[in-house]
Design a protein around this motif. Structure first.
Motif, PDB file in Angstrom:
ATOM      1  N   VAL B 142       0.845  -1.206   0.000  1.00 50.64           N
ATOM      2  CA  VAL B 142       0.000   0.000   0.000  1.00 50.64           C
ATOM      3  C   VAL B 142       0.878   1.252   0.000  1.00 50.64           C
ATOM      4  O   VAL B 142       0.665   2.180  -0.797  1.00 50.64           O
ATOM      5  CB  VAL B 142      -0.937   0.003   1.242  1.00 50.64           C
ATOM      6  N   ILE B 143       1.892   1.272   0.854  1.00 56.67           N
ATOM      7  CA  ILE B 143       2.764   2.455   0.961  1.00 56.67           C
ATOM      8  C   ILE B 143       3.504   2.692  -0.363  1.00 56.67           C
ATOM      9  O   ILE B 143       3.608   3.827  -0.842  1.00 56.67           O
ATOM     10  CB  ILE B 143       3.766   2.289   2.131  1.00 56.67           C
ATOM     11  N   MET B 144       3.978   1.602  -0.974  1.00 60.09           N
ATOM     12  CA  MET B 144       4.721   1.763  -2.241  1.00 60.09           C
ATOM     13  C   MET B 144       3.817   2.249  -3.368  1.00 60.09           C
ATOM     14  O   MET B 144       4.194   3.126  -4.147  1.00 60.09           O
ATOM     15  CB  MET B 144       5.385   0.439  -2.621  1.00 60.09           C
ATOM     16  N   VAL B 145       2.625   1.665  -3.452  1.00 58.81           N
ATOM     17  CA  VAL B 145       1.702   2.085  -4.527  1.00 58.81           C
ATOM     18  C   VAL B 145       1.363   3.570  -4.359  1.00 58.81           C
ATOM     19  O   VAL B 145       1.375   4.341  -5.330  1.00 58.81           O
ATOM     20  CB  VAL B 145       0.422   1.213  -4.534  1.00 58.81           C
ATOM     21  N   ILE B 146       1.103   3.975  -3.110  1.00 55.68           N
ATOM     22  CA  ILE B 146       0.792   5.395  -2.877  1.00 55.68           C
ATOM     23  C   ILE B 146       2.003   6.255  -3.254  1.00 55.68           C
ATOM     24  O   ILE B 146       1.856   7.315  -3.858  1.00 55.68           O
ATOM     25  CB  ILE B 146       0.377   5.650  -1.416  1.00 55.68           C
ATOM     26  N   SER B 147       3.212   5.778  -2.936  1.00 57.92           N
ATOM     27  CA  SER B 147       4.412   6.553  -3.280  1.00 57.92           C
ATOM     28  C   SER B 147       4.528   6.736  -4.792  1.00 57.92           C
ATOM     29  O   SER B 147       4.846   7.821  -5.274  1.00 57.92           O
ATOM     30  CB  SER B 147       5.682   5.844  -2.791  1.00 57.92           C
ATOM     31  N   PHE B 148       4.235   5.670  -5.527  1.00 53.28           N
ATOM     32  CA  PHE B 148       4.336   5.765  -6.986  1.00 53.28           C
ATOM     33  C   PHE B 148       3.305   6.735  -7.567  1.00 53.28           C
ATOM     34  O   PHE B 148       3.559   7.405  -8.551  1.00 53.28           O
ATOM     35  CB  PHE B 148       4.165   4.386  -7.631  1.00 53.28           C
ATOM     36  N   PHE B 149       2.123   6.759  -6.956  1.00 53.32           N
ATOM     37  CA  PHE B 149       1.058   7.619  -7.482  1.00 53.32           C
ATOM     38  C   PHE B 149       0.901   8.903  -6.663  1.00 53.32           C
ATOM     39  O   PHE B 149      -0.085   9.616  -6.820  1.00 53.32           O
ATOM     40  CB  PHE B 149      -0.280   6.862  -7.488  1.00 53.32           C
ATOM     41  N   TYR B 150       1.856   9.164  -5.784  1.00 47.75           N
ATOM     42  CA  TYR B 150       1.719  10.259  -4.818  1.00 47.75           C
ATOM     43  C   TYR B 150       1.330  11.589  -5.481  1.00 47.75           C
ATOM     44  O   TYR B 150       0.348  12.225  -5.105  1.00 47.75           O
ATOM     45  CB  TYR B 150       3.036  10.403  -4.045  1.00 47.75           C
ATOM     46  N   GLN B 151       2.116  11.998  -6.470  1.00 49.75           N
ATOM     47  CA  GLN B 151       1.880  13.307  -7.099  1.00 49.75           C
ATOM     48  C   GLN B 151       0.522  13.347  -7.795  1.00 49.75           C
ATOM     49  O   GLN B 151      -0.191  14.347  -7.733  1.00 49.75           O
ATOM     50  CB  GLN B 151       2.988  13.629  -8.115  1.00 49.75           C
ATOM     51  N   GLU B 152       0.181  12.241  -8.475  1.00 45.46           N
ATOM     52  CA  GLU B 152      -1.103  12.213  -9.183  1.00 45.46           C
ATOM     53  C   GLU B 152      -2.278  12.231  -8.195  1.00 45.46           C
ATOM     54  O   GLU B 152      -3.273  12.913  -8.409  1.00 45.46           O
ATOM     55  CB  GLU B 152      -1.190  10.952 -10.050  1.00 45.46           C
ATOM     56  N   LEU B 153      -2.123  11.457  -7.118  1.00 45.26           N
ATOM     57  CA  LEU B 153      -3.190  11.431  -6.104  1.00 45.26           C
ATOM     58  C   LEU B 153      -3.366  12.800  -5.456  1.00 45.26           C
ATOM     59  O   LEU B 153      -4.486  13.247  -5.198  1.00 45.26           O
ATOM     60  CB  LEU B 153      -2.873  10.381  -5.031  1.00 45.26           C
ATOM     61  N   LEU B 154      -2.239  13.459  -5.207  1.00 43.15           N
ATOM     62  CA  LEU B 154      -2.292  14.796  -4.615  1.00 43.15           C
ATOM     63  C   LEU B 154      -3.037  15.762  -5.543  1.00 43.15           C
ATOM     64  O   LEU B 154      -3.938  16.500  -5.119  1.00 43.15           O
ATOM     65  CB  LEU B 154      -0.868  15.298  -4.337  1.00 43.15           C
ATOM     66  N   TYR B 155      -2.671  15.735  -6.829  1.00 45.72           N
ATOM     67  CA  TYR B 155      -3.291  16.625  -7.813  1.00 45.72           C
ATOM     68  C   TYR B 155      -4.792  16.329  -7.899  1.00 45.72           C
ATOM     69  O   TYR B 155      -5.631  17.234  -7.834  1.00 45.72           O
ATOM     70  CB  TYR B 155      -2.620  16.399  -9.169  1.00 45.72           C
ATOM     71  N   GLN B 156      -5.126  15.045  -7.985  1.00 46.35           N
ATOM     72  CA  GLN B 156      -6.526  14.658  -8.120  1.00 46.35           C
ATOM     73  C   GLN B 156      -7.326  15.053  -6.879  1.00 46.35           C
ATOM     74  O   GLN B 156      -8.459  15.503  -6.978  1.00 46.35           O
ATOM     75  CB  GLN B 156      -6.602  13.145  -8.342  1.00 46.35           C
ATOM     76  N   THR B 157      -6.710  14.884  -5.710  1.00 45.81           N
ATOM     77  CA  THR B 157      -7.404  15.210  -4.463  1.00 45.81           C
ATOM     78  C   THR B 157      -7.640  16.705  -4.350  1.00 45.81           C
ATOM     79  O   THR B 157      -8.694  17.158  -3.910  1.00 45.81           O
ATOM     80  CB  THR B 157      -6.564  14.720  -3.257  1.00 45.81           C
ATOM     81  N   PHE B 158      -6.669  17.484  -4.782  1.00 46.90           N
ATOM     82  CA  PHE B 158      -6.756  18.939  -4.675  1.00 46.90           C
ATOM     83  C   PHE B 158      -7.689  19.536  -5.723  1.00 46.90           C
ATOM     84  O   PHE B 158      -8.492  20.417  -5.425  1.00 46.90           O
ATOM     85  CB  PHE B 158      -5.353  19.532  -4.798  1.00 46.90           C
ATOM     86  N   ASP B 159      -7.565  19.065  -6.958  1.00 47.63           N
ATOM     87  CA  ASP B 159      -8.310  19.678  -8.056  1.00 47.63           C
ATOM     88  C   ASP B 159      -8.507  18.644  -9.175  1.00 47.63           C
ATOM     89  O   ASP B 159      -7.737  18.599 -10.139  1.00 47.63           O
ATOM     90  CB  ASP B 159      -7.521  20.894  -8.568  1.00 47.63           C
ATOM     91  N   ALA B 160      -9.550  17.834  -9.029  1.00 44.26           N
ATOM     92  CA  ALA B 160      -9.749  16.708  -9.950  1.00 44.26           C
ATOM     93  C   ALA B 160      -9.956  17.177 -11.390  1.00 44.26           C
ATOM     94  O   ALA B 160      -9.465  16.554 -12.332  1.00 44.26           O
ATOM     95  CB  ALA B 160     -10.940  15.881  -9.498  1.00 44.26           C
ATOM     96  N   GLU B 161     -10.655  18.314 -11.530  1.00 43.48           N
ATOM     97  CA  GLU B 161     -10.965  18.778 -12.877  1.00 43.48           C
ATOM     98  C   GLU B 161      -9.688  19.166 -13.634  1.00 43.48           C
ATOM     99  O   GLU B 161      -9.484  18.765 -14.782  1.00 43.48           O
ATOM    100  CB  GLU B 161     -11.889  19.992 -12.771  1.00 43.48           C
ATOM    101  N   ALA B 162      -8.835  19.934 -12.956  1.00 44.15           N
ATOM    102  CA  ALA B 162      -7.585  20.341 -13.600  1.00 44.15           C
ATOM    103  C   ALA B 162      -6.682  19.130 -13.813  1.00 44.15           C
ATOM    104  O   ALA B 162      -5.981  19.037 -14.833  1.00 44.15           O
ATOM    105  CB  ALA B 162      -6.878  21.398 -12.749  1.00 44.15           C
ATOM    106  N   ALA B 163      -6.707  18.196 -12.870  1.00 45.07           N
ATOM    107  CA  ALA B 163      -5.865  16.999 -13.005  1.00 45.07           C
ATOM    108  C   ALA B 163      -6.230  16.229 -14.266  1.00 45.07           C
ATOM    109  O   ALA B 163      -5.370  15.728 -14.986  1.00 45.07           O
ATOM    110  CB  ALA B 163      -6.027  16.116 -11.772  1.00 45.07           C
ATOM    111  N   ARG B 164      -7.526  16.173 -14.541  1.00 40.95           N
ATOM    112  CA  ARG B 164      -7.984  15.467 -15.742  1.00 40.95           C
ATOM    113  C   ARG B 164      -7.388  16.094 -17.006  1.00 40.95           C
ATOM    114  O   ARG B 164      -7.018  15.401 -17.944  1.00 40.95           O
ATOM    115  CB  ARG B 164      -9.514  15.537 -15.810  1.00 40.95           C
ATOM    116  N   THR B 165      -7.274  17.437 -16.998  1.00 40.79           N
ATOM    117  CA  THR B 165      -6.725  18.105 -18.178  1.00 40.79           C
ATOM    118  C   THR B 165      -5.195  18.033 -18.221  1.00 40.79           C
ATOM    119  O   THR B 165      -4.577  18.606 -19.109  1.00 40.79           O
ATOM    120  CB  THR B 165      -7.151  19.590 -18.243  1.00 40.79           C
TER     121      THR B 165
END
Lengths: 254, 272
Positions: B142-165
């Motif tokens: 779980v920790i490793m998967v989150i680390s790999f997707f950390y930046q994307e998860l952060l972006y999506q959590t903060f602003d999903a609409e902009a992350a999509r673009t």
């Protein structure tokens, strides 16, 4: 592909319609945006302005029609690093969200990276440059919720331009911001358009900006009522009729 | 302190507890900020159904719970995406149904016993060696998967609409988060039990978010609070014979309270 050299539009929207359930929002929209344009998308509330931009950015799937973005069919579009987007709710963020200005601008760099999308030491410099462009370098370590509305807006612009995009979309970016800050903000957009050659698509209710930096206008009311040069817009009776009461139109260049 | 570490059961509990608490805290920060904290709560009820099915079929309950929870997390995600259900509606349907099926199976199997109680209320001191291995392996995953997707998860959590673009696959990330939550709930169940596992996902993260200025800080502070609470629970169980699960959650809550007060005092200018 150099679209400008081939005289091809950066965005080409053909016969786009869209409905939310049974409510029709957009009907048969045809529109093109060429390199260097500063296009203002205007229209009454609920006229489909934001929806159109969201369709162009693949946030919504259109009912029918087709879109070509930077020479690619939107369905297969991959060049997201050439697109910048400032959403409507950008200045309406959770003030307690624990994210620094640096982290927010860094998000913009992810479109350029492949998995795993890590930010590297050299990315710091790029983030600094983007923050310099919006005059916020000293705010890099601050939590974004601590900044004023106008400053937050500039952070989102920095995030949108951090990859030096060809096309920048802004959805009512000055909502809730005082007049003086709006003025500075629009001047900055003018500079990005003129000096950095970024094509800008701005959804706005503020018709005051139309006279200063905008060269083209698209007026929507479910259908595309007008699409053309600023001066022609001012002479269009149909548009004047549509916007009367909701907006005060000033049609002279400063 | 030396005494406590000489016991094999304490060593196992500490190792498993620390890894699981880190996984819970990191994941919890994303869930809380996405206003999706109820996902952990719902999946814990589903996990009860999985445990009951394991007991009913005579298969290791932990493994059966894992399969059921992961499967249901994907279905919940699909329902949210495709069927137009509100997020909490999909969770509500599955959590209640999972619990209901669990009750039926447990009654049919006649195994409403100590075994089931340890899953409901947690019994980390009784964690077996193979469970420690599975728990640590899953927590690290779980920790490793989150680390790999950390930046994307952060972006999506903060602003999903902009992350999509920015070309970020929101639906895929939501599914990843749901699956990770289901795994974390199952392993967290050994620490605090099905009834309290959602607390381990929510409270340390909520505490960290009270004082963090950056996302990285939030993750670190939440992890420290989570580890500290689990260790405090173990100590309370060892020295004072208190239930480890209950103490863990109460300690986390007290830290949340302290950090929340700190934030209010800072906001009012009482503290710098």
């Amino acid at each position: 592909m150099d679209l400008a050299a081939n005289n091809e539009p950066l965005v080409s929207v053909k016969n786009i319609s869209f409905s939310f359930g049974s409510t029709k929002v957009l009907e048969d929209i045809n529109l093109s945006i060429t390199q260097g344009d500063f296009l203002a998308v205007i229209g009454p509330n609920g006229s489909g302005k934001s929806t159109l931009v969201k369709i162009i950015l693949r946030i919504y799937e259109p009912g029918n029609g087709s879109i070509v973005l930077l020479g690619e069919d939107l369905k297969n579009f991959e060049q997201w690093d050439k697109i910048g987007y400032v959403p409507q709710k950008a200045t309406n963020i959770d003030p307690f969200f624990p994210v620094s200005v640096r982290e927010v601008v860094g998000m913009g760099l992810l479109s350029k990276k492949s998995f795993p999308r890590f930010l590297l030491r050299r990315d710091e410099k790029i983030i600094d440059q983007a923050l310099e462009q919006v005059d916020l370098k000293d705010f890099k370590s601050r939590r974004i919720g601590e900044l004023s509305g106008g400053q937050q807006q500039r952070v989102f612009i920095a995030r949108a331009i951090v990859n030096q995009p060809s096309l920048l979309f802004l959805d009512e970016p000055t909502t809730g911001v005082d007049a003086e800050t709006q003025e500075r903000f629009y001047s900055m957009l003018g500079t990005l358009n003129q000096a950095h050659q970024i094509t800008i698509v701005l959804i706005t209710h503020d018709l005051g900006i139309l006279n200063k930096h905008v060269n083209k206008i698209a007026c929507l009311n479910q259908r595309l009522v007008f699409h053309g040069m600023h001066d022609d817009f001012c002479n269009s009776e149909l548009v004047q009729e549509l916007l009367r009461g909701e907006h005060h139109l000033v049609c002279h260049r400063h | 302190m030396e005494d406590i570490l000489t016991y094999g059961f304490m060593q196992r509990a500490l190792v498993a507890g620390v890894f699981i608490s880190i996984a819970c805290a990191i994941l919890g920060v994303f869930l809380v900020l996405k206003r999706d904290a109820m996902l952990g709560h719902g999946l814990s009820h589903v996990t009860f159904g999985g445990v009951a099915l394991g007991l009913f079929l005579g298969i290791k309950p932990l493994l059966m719970a894992l399969v059921v929870a992961v499967f249901c997390s994907v279905i919940i995600q699909k329902l949210r995406e495709k069927a137009g259900l509100y997020e909490d509606t999909a969770i509500g349907i599955f959590s209640s149904t999972g619990m209901a099926i669990g009750i039926i199976l447990v009654t049919l199997s006649g195994k409403f016993n100590v075994d089931l109680f340890s899953y409901l209320f947690g019994n980390i001191l009784a964690i077996e060696r193979f469970e420690v291995v599975i728990a640590v392996f899953l927590a690290v995953t779980v920790i490793m998967v989150i680390s790999f997707f950390y930046q994307e998860l952060l972006y999506q959590t903060f602003d999903a609409e902009a992350a999509r673009t920015s070309g970020i696959r929101i639906g895929f990330l939501d599914a990843v988060l749901a699956v990770l939550t289901s795994i974390t709930v199952v392993i967290g169940m050994k620490v605090v039990g099905i009834l309290l596992v959602a607390a381990l996902l929510v409270i340390p993260s909520a505490a960290g978010l009270q004082i963090a200025k950056t996302f990285r800080q939030a993750v670190i502070i939440s992890s420290v609070v989570s580890i500290g609470s689990v260790i405090a629970g173990l100590f309370a169980a060892f020295y004072w014979d208190l239930p480890a699960a209950g103490t863990t959650v109460v300690v986390a809550f007290l830290v949340f309270l302290a950090f929340g007060t700190l934030r209010i005092l800072k906001k009012r200018g009482v503290l710098e």
